[in-house]
Write an enzyme that holds these catalytic residues in place. Structure first.
Site, mmCIF file in Angstrom:
data_model
loop_
_atom_site.group_PDB
_atom_site.id
_atom_site.type_symbol
_atom_site.label_atom_id
_atom_site.label_comp_id
_atom_site.label_asym_id
_atom_site.label_seq_id
_atom_site.Cartn_x
_atom_site.Cartn_y
_atom_site.Cartn_z
ATOM 1 N N ASP A 56 -24.967 2.444 18.135
ATOM 2 C CA ASP A 56 -23.832 1.733 18.720
ATOM 3 C C ASP A 56 -22.695 2.698 19.005
ATOM 4 O O ASP A 56 -22.336 3.532 18.162
ATOM 5 C CB ASP A 56 -23.332 0.646 17.767
ATOM 6 C CG ASP A 56 -22.047 0.000 18.279
ATOM 7 O OD1 ASP A 56 -22.129 -0.730 19.281
ATOM 8 O OD2 ASP A 56 -20.980 0.259 17.696
ATOM 9 N N TYR A 61 -14.044 5.004 21.040
ATOM 10 C CA TYR A 61 -14.311 5.975 19.986
ATOM 11 C C TYR A 61 -14.109 7.400 20.505
ATOM 12 O O TYR A 61 -14.940 7.942 21.233
ATOM 13 C CB TYR A 61 -15.730 5.809 19.448
ATOM 14 C CG TYR A 61 -16.044 4.416 18.933
ATOM 15 C CD1 TYR A 61 -15.031 3.549 18.513
ATOM 16 C CD2 TYR A 61 -17.361 3.960 18.858
ATOM 17 C CE1 TYR A 61 -15.327 2.275 18.053
ATOM 18 C CE2 TYR A 61 -17.654 2.696 18.390
ATOM 19 C CZ TYR A 61 -16.633 1.854 17.991
ATOM 20 O OH TYR A 61 -16.925 0.598 17.530
ATOM 21 N N LYS A 86 -19.571 -0.899 24.671
ATOM 22 C CA LYS A 86 -18.609 -1.989 24.695
ATOM 23 C C LYS A 86 -17.764 -1.957 25.963
ATOM 24 O O LYS A 86 -17.639 -0.919 26.611
ATOM 25 C CB LYS A 86 -17.722 -1.919 23.444
ATOM 26 C CG LYS A 86 -18.553 -1.936 22.144
ATOM 27 C CD LYS A 86 -17.707 -1.914 20.912
ATOM 28 C CE LYS A 86 -18.583 -1.882 19.668
ATOM 29 N NZ LYS A 86 -19.195 -0.555 19.442
#
Length: 338
Positions: A56, A61, A86
């Site tokens: 993931d 990030y 995402k």
């Protein structure tokens, strides 16, 4: 350490099967502490070598750093893996950051929240470019809700998702571009709002169904069972408090939390079980949960997680936790409920 065969569980009603242990790639992008790129790539490779098939990542990030690192590894090893990223944050280049952040050595971008139809489509395409890949498997709507945006701040963003963003996600899934859609958040309440929008396959919920906290048990987890949606549990150590740290929910833990952790640890010690092992394995007792997603920063940290994962935990430990009121009533445990 030798590779092992992990149990796999199906995501919702999809055909996706993922290992019950996954690899979360936020820490690898340098949250709070620097992680050299070679170390990050080695950690991802080691996870795959050990038999983990679920990885993931997200644009947030390291402001793109994590997706680049994940892509560096998965481009050569895509077969048999399940990849999630995402949407909801687009990245724009900056000379210097206008707001403080927790990333060490992030890429030179800032995030722009955008949950609209066009925003989600663009976010997904941008992610594929950073990954250097032609597709992902799971797409999560990232950090929508009042915990991130506040009550008033969330209203226009939720309207974007409601009026166009959800349509984009459905379009990507129905066309076969994406195999599963969901939300990735730190609060379960917004997931109940999401159920009102339509059908979802999987939710990534961080910190709200752990050995320390089962606040999402009802009505959220029970609704997932009714609606055929799966749950990936992020933050199984509650920001580190369950592995000997002092941080809970990204801040210094209050005394009540410290006391509760001590009580959990005492029971674990009575059964000769390390508290982190119990914390890591606990979420999988719930039938809605398909995966637990820790975030190691190195191959060595991952090996430590795998040792906790392999630890044998007697059913009597869970029963004792329930008897002492350390699990919420109704929590599934082997042989029954708390």
């Amino acid at each position: 350490m030798a590779a092992r065969t992990f149990e796999t569980r199906q995501i919702g009603k999809t055909g996706l099967e993922i290992t019950t242990l996954g690899l979360g790639c936020a820490s690898l992008a340098g949250i709070f502490t620097n992680v050299p790129a070679d170390q990050a790539r080695a950690t991802i490779s080691h996870g795959l070598d050990m038999g983990i098939n679920y990885v993931d990542t997200a644009p947030q990030y390291g402001y793109g750093r994590s997706e680049h690192l994940v892509g560096d590894v998965l481009r050569e090893r895509r077969a048999g893996t399940v990849l999630s990223t995402k949407v909801g944050r687009r990245l724009k280049p900056v000379k210097e950051w206008s707001e403080p952040h927790n990333w060490v050595n992030p890429l030179p971008f800032e995030q722009v929240y955008d949950y609209s139809y066009d925003g989600i489509m663009r976010s997904y395409e941008d992610s594929l470019q950073r990954l250097g890949m032609n597709g992902a498997d799971i797409l999560y709507v990232h950090d929508i809700g009042t915990a991130t945006h506040g009550v008033e701040g969330n209203k226009p963003l939720w309207k974007q998702l409601e009026s166009g963003g959800y349509k984009a996600l459905r379009q990507l899934r129905d066309s076969g571009e994406i195999k599963a859609i969901g939300l990735g958040v730190n609060e379960w309440q917004v997931l109940m709002d999401a159920f009102a929008l339509g059908d979802w396959d999987v939710f990534l919920l961080a910190g709200r169904y752990t050995l320390l906290e089962q606040t999402s048990l009802n009505p959220f987890m029970s609704t997932c069972i009714e609606r055929g949606a799966s749950v990936v549990i992020g933050g199984p150590f509650n920001s580190g408090i369950l592995v000997g740290g002092a941080i809970f929910n990204y801040a210094k833990a209050p005394q009540a939390i410290v006391d509760r952790v001590k009580a959990l640890e005492t029971v674990c010690q009575d059964f000769g079980v390390a508290l982190p092992a119990a914390a890591l394995q606990f979420p999988l007792t719930h039938p809605a949960v398909c995966n637990v997603l820790p975030g190691p920063k190195s191959p060595e940290e991952l090996d430590g997680i795998l040792k906790w994962w392999d630890a044998k935990i007697p059913d009597a430990l869970w029963t004792e936790l329930a008897n002492q009121g350390l699990l919420a009533p109704g929590t599934p445990i082997p042989g029954g409920t708390a």
